[in-house]
Design a protein around this motif. Sequence first.
Motif, PDB file in Angstrom:
ATOM      1  N   THR A 135      39.807  35.824  56.089  1.00 25.92           N
ATOM      2  CA  THR A 135      40.515  34.737  56.771  1.00 25.92           C
ATOM      3  C   THR A 135      39.910  34.391  58.129  1.00 25.92           C
ATOM      4  OG1 THR A 135      42.126  36.126  57.961  1.00 25.92           O
ATOM      5  CG2 THR A 135      42.648  35.529  55.671  1.00 25.92           C
ATOM      6  N   GLU A 136      38.797  35.043  58.477  1.00 24.48           N
ATOM      7  CA  GLU A 136      38.194  34.837  59.801  1.00 24.48           C
ATOM      8  C   GLU A 136      37.837  33.369  60.027  1.00 24.48           C
ATOM      9  OE1 GLU A 136      34.927  37.250  62.393  1.00 24.48           O
ATOM     10  OE2 GLU A 136      34.304  36.591  60.405  1.00 24.48           O
ATOM     11  N   GLY A 137      38.376  32.802  61.088  1.00 25.83           N
ATOM     12  CA  GLY A 137      38.047  31.435  61.468  1.00 25.83           C
ATOM     13  C   GLY A 137      38.667  30.353  60.610  1.00 25.83           C
ATOM     14  N   LEU A 138      39.600  30.700  59.742  1.00 25.62           N
ATOM     15  CA  LEU A 138      40.169  29.707  58.832  1.00 25.62           C
ATOM     16  C   LEU A 138      41.474  29.121  59.368  1.00 25.62           C
ATOM     17  CD1 LEU A 138      39.667  31.205  55.261  1.00 25.62           C
ATOM     18  CD2 LEU A 138      38.077  29.898  56.678  1.00 25.62           C
ATOM     19  N   MET A 139      41.741  27.873  58.981  1.00 24.49           N
ATOM     20  CA  MET A 139      43.001  27.217  59.303  1.00 24.49           C
ATOM     21  C   MET A 139      44.116  27.857  58.469  1.00 24.49           C
ATOM     22  SD  MET A 139      41.792  23.207  59.322  1.00 24.49           S
ATOM     23  CE  MET A 139      42.694  23.066  57.797  1.00 24.49           C
ATOM     24  N   PRO A 140      45.369  27.739  58.930  1.00 24.95           N
ATOM     25  CA  PRO A 140      46.497  28.329  58.185  1.00 24.95           C
ATOM     26  C   PRO A 140      46.573  27.910  56.725  1.00 24.95           C
ATOM     27  CG  PRO A 140      47.217  27.689  60.372  1.00 24.95           C
ATOM     28  CD  PRO A 140      45.810  27.192  60.237  1.00 24.95           C
ATOM     29  N   SER A 141      46.236  26.653  56.430  1.00 21.02           N
ATOM     30  CA  SER A 141      46.315  26.201  55.036  1.00 21.02           C
ATOM     31  C   SER A 141      45.298  26.930  54.159  1.00 21.02           C
ATOM     32  CB  SER A 141      46.080  24.691  54.952  1.00 21.02           C
ATOM     33  OG  SER A 141      44.780  24.356  55.433  1.00 21.02           O
ATOM     34  N   MET A 142      44.114  27.215  54.712  1.00 24.39           N
ATOM     35  CA  MET A 142      43.097  27.933  53.958  1.00 24.39           C
ATOM     36  C   MET A 142      43.424  29.422  53.842  1.00 24.39           C
ATOM     37  SD  MET A 142      40.805  26.186  52.500  1.00 24.39           S
ATOM     38  CE  MET A 142      40.030  24.558  52.477  1.00 24.39           C
ATOM     39  N   ILE A 143      44.042  29.976  54.877  1.00 23.89           N
ATOM     40  CA  ILE A 143      44.497  31.367  54.799  1.00 23.89           C
ATOM     41  C   ILE A 143      45.517  31.508  53.675  1.00 23.89           C
ATOM     42  CG2 ILE A 143      45.782  33.179  56.010  1.00 23.89           C
ATOM     43  CD1 ILE A 143      44.496  32.167  58.611  1.00 23.89           C
ATOM     44  N   ALA A 144      46.401  30.531  53.574  1.00 26.39           N
ATOM     45  CA  ALA A 144      47.395  30.550  52.494  1.00 26.39           C
ATOM     46  C   ALA A 144      46.715  30.486  51.132  1.00 26.39           C
ATOM     47  CB  ALA A 144      48.368  29.382  52.662  1.00 26.39           C
ATOM     48  N   LYS A 145      45.627  29.726  51.025  1.00 29.24           N
ATOM     49  CA  LYS A 145      44.898  29.623  49.760  1.00 29.24           C
ATOM     50  C   LYS A 145      44.233  30.955  49.402  1.00 29.24           C
ATOM     51  CE  LYS A 145      43.023  27.669  46.167  1.00 29.24           C
ATOM     52  NZ  LYS A 145      43.847  27.419  44.972  1.00 29.24           N
ATOM     53  N   VAL A 146      43.673  31.636  50.398  1.00 29.20           N
ATOM     54  CA  VAL A 146      43.081  32.952  50.153  1.00 29.20           C
ATOM     55  C   VAL A 146      44.155  33.908  49.639  1.00 29.20           C
ATOM     56  CG1 VAL A 146      42.028  34.973  51.266  1.00 29.20           C
ATOM     57  CG2 VAL A 146      41.216  32.674  51.828  1.00 29.20           C
ATOM     58  N   ARG A 147      45.309  33.908  50.297  1.00 31.06           N
ATOM     59  CA  ARG A 147      46.407  34.779  49.861  1.00 31.06           C
ATOM     60  C   ARG A 147      46.832  34.457  48.432  1.00 31.06           C
ATOM     61  NH1 ARG A 147      49.322  34.380  55.188  1.00 31.06           N
ATOM     62  NH2 ARG A 147      50.471  32.684  54.250  1.00 31.06           N
ATOM     63  N   GLU A 148      46.971  33.180  48.143  1.00 26.91           N
ATOM     64  CA  GLU A 148      47.399  32.755  46.802  1.00 26.91           C
ATOM     65  C   GLU A 148      46.397  33.225  45.743  1.00 26.91           C
ATOM     66  OE1 GLU A 148      47.356  28.639  44.278  1.00 26.91           O
ATOM     67  OE2 GLU A 148      47.793  28.476  46.408  1.00 26.91           O
ATOM     68  N   THR A 149      45.111  33.104  46.057  1.00 26.19           N
ATOM     69  CA  THR A 149      44.072  33.515  45.102  1.00 26.19           C
ATOM     70  C   THR A 149      44.128  35.009  44.854  1.00 26.19           C
ATOM     71  OG1 THR A 149      42.665  31.700  45.853  1.00 26.19           O
ATOM     72  CG2 THR A 149      41.597  33.482  44.640  1.00 26.19           C
ATOM     73  N   VAL A 150      44.285  35.798  45.917  1.00 26.17           N
ATOM     74  CA  VAL A 150      44.352  37.247  45.778  1.00 26.17           C
ATOM     75  C   VAL A 150      45.558  37.649  44.930  1.00 26.17           C
ATOM     76  CG1 VAL A 150      44.757  39.389  47.072  1.00 26.17           C
ATOM     77  CG2 VAL A 150      43.049  37.748  47.872  1.00 26.17           C
ATOM     78  N   GLU A 151      46.671  36.973  45.146  1.00 28.47           N
ATOM     79  CA  GLU A 151      47.873  37.246  44.344  1.00 28.47           C
ATOM     80  C   GLU A 151      47.628  36.953  42.866  1.00 28.47           C
ATOM     81  OE1 GLU A 151      52.087  36.769  46.488  1.00 28.47           O
ATOM     82  OE2 GLU A 151      50.902  34.935  46.564  1.00 28.47           O
ATOM     83  N   ARG A 152      47.024  35.815  42.589  1.00 26.57           N
ATOM     84  CA  ARG A 152      46.780  35.435  41.193  1.00 26.57           C
ATOM     85  C   ARG A 152      45.807  36.398  40.515  1.00 26.57           C
ATOM     86  NH1 ARG A 152      45.529  29.087  41.191  1.00 26.57           N
ATOM     87  NH2 ARG A 152      45.339  29.450  38.940  1.00 26.57           N
ATOM     88  N   LEU A 153      44.828  36.878  41.271  1.00 31.15           N
ATOM     89  CA  LEU A 153      43.889  37.855  40.709  1.00 31.15           C
ATOM     90  C   LEU A 153      44.609  39.148  40.351  1.00 31.15           C
ATOM     91  CD1 LEU A 153      40.858  37.281  43.076  1.00 31.15           C
ATOM     92  CD2 LEU A 153      41.018  36.625  40.672  1.00 31.15           C
ATOM     93  N   GLY A 154      45.532  39.569  41.218  1.00 33.11           N
ATOM     94  CA  GLY A 154      46.296  40.770  40.931  1.00 33.11           C
ATOM     95  C   GLY A 154      47.090  40.639  39.647  1.00 33.11           C
ATOM     96  N   GLU A 155      47.635  39.448  39.418  1.00 33.49           N
ATOM     97  CA  GLU A 155      48.389  39.208  38.188  1.00 33.49           C
ATOM     98  C   GLU A 155      47.484  39.304  36.961  1.00 33.49           C
ATOM     99  OE1 GLU A 155      50.005  35.376  38.950  1.00 33.49           O
ATOM    100  OE2 GLU A 155      51.437  36.103  40.457  1.00 33.49           O
ATOM    101  N   ARG A 156      46.205  39.059  37.151  1.00 32.19           N
ATOM    102  CA  ARG A 156      45.233  39.147  36.048  1.00 32.19           C
ATOM    103  C   ARG A 156      44.655  40.550  35.905  1.00 32.19           C
ATOM    104  NH1 ARG A 156      41.539  33.638  36.502  1.00 32.19           N
ATOM    105  NH2 ARG A 156      43.249  32.126  36.648  1.00 32.19           N
ATOM    106  N   GLY A 157      45.071  41.462  36.753  1.00 34.54           N
ATOM    107  CA  GLY A 157      44.602  42.838  36.665  1.00 34.54           C
ATOM    108  C   GLY A 157      43.421  43.168  37.552  1.00 34.54           C
ATOM    109  N   VAL A 158      42.963  42.198  38.379  1.00 33.62           N
ATOM    110  CA  VAL A 158      41.864  42.468  39.312  1.00 33.62           C
ATOM    111  C   VAL A 158      42.427  43.207  40.534  1.00 33.62           C
ATOM    112  CG1 VAL A 158      40.069  41.452  40.778  1.00 33.62           C
ATOM    113  CG2 VAL A 158      40.601  40.431  38.555  1.00 33.62           C
ATOM    114  N   SER A 159      41.775  44.279  40.915  1.00 29.11           N
ATOM    115  CA  SER A 159      42.191  45.064  42.079  1.00 29.11           C
ATOM    116  C   SER A 159      41.386  44.606  43.298  1.00 29.11           C
ATOM    117  CB  SER A 159      41.944  46.551  41.826  1.00 29.11           C
ATOM    118  OG  SER A 159      42.542  46.955  40.607  1.00 29.11           O
ATOM    119  N   THR A 160      42.068  44.425  44.425  1.00 32.95           N
ATOM    120  CA  THR A 160      41.406  43.932  45.627  1.00 32.95           C
ATOM    121  C   THR A 160      41.531  44.943  46.754  1.00 32.95           C
ATOM    122  OG1 THR A 160      41.865  41.623  45.041  1.00 32.95           O
ATOM    123  CG2 THR A 160      41.322  42.074  47.337  1.00 32.95           C
TER     124      THR A 160
END
Length: 235
Positions: free
Chosen positions: A162-187
């Motif tokens: 999230t370094e240097g990112l706007m809040p909307s992009m930070i939210a997108k990173v979080r959303e992506t990590v969550e969706r990956l977890g639902e698919r079984g990817v460990s982060t």
Amino acid sequence: MSPILRIEDLDCFYGEVQVLHGLSLNLMRGEVHCLLGRNGAGKTTLLKAIMGLVPARSGKITLGAKNLVDLPAHEVPKAGVAYVPQGRRLFAEMSVAENIEIGLMARGKDAETRENVLALFPILRERLRQRTGTLSGGEQQMLAMARALCLEPDVLLLDEPTEGLMPSMIAKVRETVERLGERGVSTLLVEQRVDAVLPVADRVTFVENGRVRATVGVDEVRADPDMVKRYVGVG
């Protein structure tokens, strides 16, 4: 449930300077595990050690039944570990599509994988022909994650995403990590911005001077803000 990634008694050095001291950590399948600590605590060194970029002087890094310490660095991604380093390390002169293609080649993935990755990052589909260096910082972070996910990894390592990112992009990173977890990817996620990652973390490991000081559930971190102040130095 057994861990997908197990790090046991890991010692790493830069020259004669020891950076990691007997560090042990487990990552469960589908888990978002956050590493917190001050700058220089050894968090990035741990990610590099997993990738074989910093040699382990002793200890084990086990993915499933495979000891990654025994592999040359270029074989670690093929084993199922993807790494998005701090600063993204994209090919700025190449197009978005070319950067994605490089990710696909690393583990021999095809158009189906490409479509699955682009479904996670629709903005990149609109930018496929665009030169990577002209993307915004947030779009470059999306591309770096997309390229890593072209490996179809079991484990994703993210360093300061999230370094240097706007809040909307930070939210997108979080959303992506969550969706990956639902698919079984460990982060395994290194971050300085505690507020950016606690909403998606399952567990938090505090690292200090190359040692694990505590590994706790995220609810315990929320309940005890002094823990963050003690190990990270921020409220």
